[in-house]
Design a protein around this motif. Structure first.
Motif, PDB file in Angstrom:
ATOM      1  N   ARG A  46       0.828  -1.215   0.000  1.00  0.00           N
ATOM      2  CA  ARG A  46       0.000   0.000   0.000  1.00  0.00           C
ATOM      3  C   ARG A  46       0.862   1.265   0.000  1.00  0.00           C
ATOM      4  N   ASN A  51      -2.293  -2.580  -4.780  1.00  0.00           N
ATOM      5  CA  ASN A  51      -3.355  -3.358  -4.142  1.00  0.00           C
ATOM      6  C   ASN A  51      -3.055  -4.824  -4.404  1.00  0.00           C
ATOM      7  N   ASP A  69      -6.447  -7.144  -0.448  1.00  0.00           N
ATOM      8  CA  ASP A  69      -6.709  -5.724  -0.250  1.00  0.00           C
ATOM      9  C   ASP A  69      -7.978  -5.355  -1.006  1.00  0.00           C
ATOM     10  N   ALA A  72      -7.717  -5.131  -4.778  1.00  0.00           N
ATOM     11  CA  ALA A  72      -6.923  -6.154  -5.476  1.00  0.00           C
ATOM     12  C   ALA A  72      -7.842  -7.034  -6.317  1.00  0.00           C
TER      13      ALA A  72
END
Length: 163
Positions: A46, A51, A69, A72
């Motif tokens: 991050r 991501n 994430d 993602a």
């Protein structure tokens, strides 16, 4: 086979078997450590605007923790787990394995749970392989590996002094 030779072979087999303990003590990654490695990997990525998904496997290749994430891509979770699986199978960094074994890469990519891509690192505690971390989603396996390495560096003291 002569009876004395057969008896000698059987005795050697029994004594070799008897030398092995019935119960083995092994180092195993805890849920808490696996969670912290996964979280630190996501946080490291991050910081660079990536991501990613992270998978942490135990020493036997069982999934211990998986994080994706928020932004993602869905497939990154499977890739992260397969990168970590390659580390468990080989015992080394997935990039190192990829560089050394290009001859069998295509075949290994077709085995469930394995993918020969950069981004998987071994987790060692006091010299023992206790698991693996795989990261996927950054723009390049080298960046995935860097996030995993940053997480392991952050938790280095816990790993070094693990009993």
């Amino acid at each position: 086979m002569k009876p004395l030779l057969l008896i000698a072979l059987l005795a050697a087999s029994v004594s070799a078997h008897a030398a092995q303990p019935d119960v083995l003590q092994v180092k195993q990654i805890s849920l808490e450590l696996a969670r912290d490695i996964a979280t630190a990997s996501v946080e490291a990525c991050r910081q660079n605007g990536y991501n990613v998904s992270v998978a942490v496997l135990d020493r036997a290749g069982n999934l211990q923790v998986a994080l994706r994430d928020t932004l993602a891509a869905r497939h990154t979770l499977e890739i992260a787990e397969r990168k970590a699986g390659m580390v468990i199978m080989s015992g080394i960094d997935s990039a190192e394995f990829r560089a050394a074994r290009g001859d069998i890469r295509p075949e290994l990519n077709h085995i469930d749970g394995l993918i020969v891509m950069e981004g998987g690192l071994p987790i060692r505690a006091a010299g023992s392989l206790i698991g693996a971390v795989g990261v996927s989603g950054a723009p390049g396996g080298d960046k995935d590996a860097a996030c995993a390495a940053a997480a392991l560096k952050k938790l280095e003291e816990r790993l070094e002094f693990a009993q």
